[in-house]
Design an enzyme around this catalytic site. Structure first.
Site, mmCIF file in Angstrom:
data_model
loop_
_atom_site.group_PDB
_atom_site.id
_atom_site.type_symbol
_atom_site.label_atom_id
_atom_site.label_comp_id
_atom_site.label_asym_id
_atom_site.label_seq_id
_atom_site.Cartn_x
_atom_site.Cartn_y
_atom_site.Cartn_z
ATOM 1 N N CYS A 117 0.857 -1.193 0.262
ATOM 2 C CA CYS A 117 0.056 -0.058 0.336
ATOM 3 C C CYS A 117 0.666 1.417 -0.354
ATOM 4 C CB CYS A 117 -1.005 -0.076 1.527
ATOM 5 S SG CYS A 117 -1.711 -1.471 0.919
ATOM 6 N N HIS A 257 -3.483 6.993 2.966
ATOM 7 C CA HIS A 257 -3.744 5.765 2.580
ATOM 8 C C HIS A 257 -5.334 5.842 3.025
ATOM 9 C CE1 HIS A 257 -4.281 1.614 1.584
ATOM 10 N NE2 HIS A 257 -3.507 1.553 2.348
ATOM 11 N N ASN A 287 -9.858 -0.435 0.074
ATOM 12 C CA ASN A 287 -8.313 -0.649 0.344
ATOM 13 C C ASN A 287 -7.943 -0.669 -0.961
ATOM 14 O OD1 ASN A 287 -5.798 -0.094 0.631
ATOM 15 N ND2 ASN A 287 -5.684 -1.582 2.933
HETATM 16 O O1 UT7 Z 1 -3.576 -0.971 4.021
HETATM 17 C C1 UT7 Z 1 -2.589 -1.798 4.804
HETATM 18 C C2 UT7 Z 1 -3.209 -1.722 5.820
HETATM 19 N N1 UT7 Z 1 -4.120 -2.672 5.952
HETATM 20 C C3 UT7 Z 1 -4.484 -1.509 7.359
HETATM 21 O O2 UT7 Z 1 -4.234 -0.806 8.138
HETATM 22 C C4 UT7 Z 1 -6.067 -2.508 8.062
HETATM 23 C C5 UT7 Z 1 -5.858 -2.883 9.391
HETATM 24 N N2 UT7 Z 1 -6.682 -3.346 10.017
HETATM 25 C C6 UT7 Z 1 -7.744 -2.821 10.491
HETATM 26 O O3 UT7 Z 1 -8.477 -1.923 9.529
HETATM 27 C C7 UT7 Z 1 -8.695 -3.036 11.623
HETATM 28 O O4 UT7 Z 1 -7.692 -3.873 12.544
HETATM 29 C C8 UT7 Z 1 -10.205 -4.227 10.854
HETATM 30 C C9 UT7 Z 1 -10.797 -3.307 9.771
HETATM 31 C C10 UT7 Z 1 -9.256 -5.211 9.883
HETATM 32 C C11 UT7 Z 1 -10.316 -4.739 11.970
HETATM 33 O O5 UT7 Z 1 -11.171 -4.016 12.836
HETATM 34 P P1 UT7 Z 1 -11.073 -4.416 14.391
HETATM 35 O O6 UT7 Z 1 -11.878 -3.093 15.567
HETATM 36 O O7 UT7 Z 1 -9.566 -4.168 15.121
HETATM 37 O O8 UT7 Z 1 -11.357 -5.525 14.634
HETATM 38 P P2 UT7 Z 1 -10.839 -6.909 15.186
HETATM 39 O O9 UT7 Z 1 -10.173 -7.722 14.303
HETATM 40 O O10 UT7 Z 1 -10.675 -6.778 16.344
HETATM 41 O O11 UT7 Z 1 -12.331 -7.628 15.090
HETATM 42 C C12 UT7 Z 1 -13.723 -7.557 16.088
HETATM 43 C C13 UT7 Z 1 -14.498 -8.753 16.220
HETATM 44 C C14 UT7 Z 1 -14.190 -10.042 16.022
HETATM 45 O O12 UT7 Z 1 -15.194 -11.083 16.920
HETATM 46 P P3 UT7 Z 1 -14.517 -11.007 18.132
HETATM 47 O O13 UT7 Z 1 -13.174 -11.784 17.760
HETATM 48 O O14 UT7 Z 1 -14.521 -10.291 19.018
HETATM 49 O O15 UT7 Z 1 -16.221 -11.725 18.277
HETATM 50 C C15 UT7 Z 1 -13.694 -9.769 14.846
HETATM 51 O O16 UT7 Z 1 -14.315 -11.873 14.511
HETATM 52 O O17 UT7 Z 1 -15.730 -8.128 14.751
HETATM 53 C C16 UT7 Z 1 -14.705 -9.635 13.943
HETATM 54 N N3 UT7 Z 1 -14.903 -9.735 12.708
HETATM 55 C C17 UT7 Z 1 -15.990 -9.184 11.635
HETATM 56 N N4 UT7 Z 1 -16.826 -9.307 11.997
HETATM 57 C C18 UT7 Z 1 -18.482 -9.209 11.661
HETATM 58 C C19 UT7 Z 1 -13.939 -9.127 11.708
HETATM 59 N N5 UT7 Z 1 -14.060 -8.897 10.744
HETATM 60 C C20 UT7 Z 1 -15.622 -8.982 10.785
HETATM 61 C C21 UT7 Z 1 -16.696 -8.855 9.492
HETATM 62 N N6 UT7 Z 1 -17.802 -8.610 10.227
HETATM 63 N N7 UT7 Z 1 -16.179 -8.276 8.328
#
Ligand code: UT7
Length: 330
Positions: A117, A257, A287
């Protein structure tokens, strides 16, 4: 690192995204997710996805042609083409070679770079450096990615985040205005495992055993990447500003980004920037990896968000880990 690219100017920009729109509601039918979760956790409402027959260079060519037209130059005038992509048409040859031929950039030396990215920032820095050292007068960089063919459409942690697209910039020497002032870039290879496509390279070739384990698809530790992205982009912006002897209060407009709206808002808060100084278009495209910065820049220009004389900052973060920022006096 201090570098001034005297009078290297961005004289044309353009972008292209595929026609097909995939909304969060469409995704609700693909994985266990909701429109509400995606919008509140990422800021994304919809993204563009290529047709099966479309490849990365198809998007690059369309974005490049628009940038050439806006720059008011012919394809023969381009001396250098650098394509930033993580999803090349082929492992070999480069997508830049494919694009050169189809865009008619017959006088350009062409190659790809891989910085995920951060790719377009890396490409800009490399292009500007080569323009200075090799006396290239006119260069084009294109960030282009089709990550929809590399995400696992059964993994809700990743497939909701990405979209396809391409963005291009034309650079010229010895023009006043829209000048690159300074940059910062960096790499931390200890973060290789946080975001990667494990199979398809020499470590894990395309063998049925790897494919059966879905190793050909992108894997990400989202939480760790999120923390690093917020920290690294902020510090990179400050370093790039310092190199130009500027402060965060000098920023008129920032183009970060587009990985997650919450990351962008956290950086804007640390830089004490009001909402109208920050480019956000993630809601429409998700993204788009290396394409994200040039797409956002072109949209910011066409929406009249940047004025002559403005201090504009581009900043990105990606797999590798890689990061980079560029300060421009518009
Ligand atoms: O471009 C390169 C760089 N990439 C990035 O910068 C991405 C960086 N990361 C992020 O943007 C975020 O970490 C995410 C958007 C990927 C995830 O957000 P988060 O607030 O960190 O969520 P999380 O990973 O802590 O997940 C929270 C919950 C989990 O459930 P439990 O374990 O708490 O029960 C996940 O399983 O949300 C769940 N989850 C979803 N639920 C519904 C993860 N993906 C989804 C989804 N829909 N698509």
């Amino acid at each position: 690192m201090l570098k001034y690219f005297d009078y290297i100017s961005i004289v044309g920009t353009g972008f292209y995204v595929p026609d097909r729109i995939m909304t969060n509601f469409d995704l609700e039918k693909v994985v266990d997710t909701t429109d509400d979760w995606i919008r509140t956790r990422t800021g994304i409402t919809e993204r563009r996805i290529v047709k099966d027959s479309e490849a990365t260079s198809d998007l690059a060519i369309k974005a490049g042609a628009i940038a050439l037209k806006k720059a008011g130059i012919t394809s023969k005038e381009i001396d250098l083409l650098i394509i930033a992509t993580q999803s090349p048409d082929y492992p070999l040859p480069s997508t830049a070679c494919v694009t050169q031929h189809r865009l008619g950039l017959t006088n350009a030396v062409c190659f790809d770079i891989s910085a995920a990215c951060s790719g377009s920032i890396y490409a800009l820095i490399v292009a500007a450096s080569l323009m200075k050292t090799c006396n290239y007068n006119t260069a084009m960089i294109i960030g282009t990615d089709v990550l929809s063919k590399s995400v696992d459409w059964s993994d809700r942690n990743t497939c909701v985040l990405f979209g396809d697209g391409a963005g291009a910039m034309v650079l010229k020497m010895n023009i006043k205005g829209r000048n690159l002032l300074s940059f910062d870039w960096g790499t931390d290879g200890s973060g290789v495992d946080l975001l990667k496509i494990p199979a398809g390279g020499s470590r894990s070739p395309i063998l049925s055993s790897n494919l059966n384990q879905r190793q050909q698809y992108l894997k990400m530790d989202g939480k760790k990447v999120y923390k690093q992205a917020t920290k690294m982009m902020y510090h990179s912006v400050i370093r790039a500003l310092n190199h130009a002897k500027l402060q965060k209060s000098d920023i008129d407009f920032i183009i970060p980004h587009q990985a997650n709206k919450r990351i962008i808002e956290a950086i804007a808060k640390k830089l004490a920037l009001a909402d109208d100084k920050v480019m956000i278009n993630i809601e429409n495209y998700g993204n788009t990896s290396a394409a994200s910065i040039p797409i956002a820049l072109d949209e910011a220009i066409s929406q009249g968000k940047i004025k002559d004389g403005d201090i504009v900052v581009l900043t990105a973060f990606g797999a590798g880990l890689t990061w980079g920022s560029i300060v421009i006096k518009w």
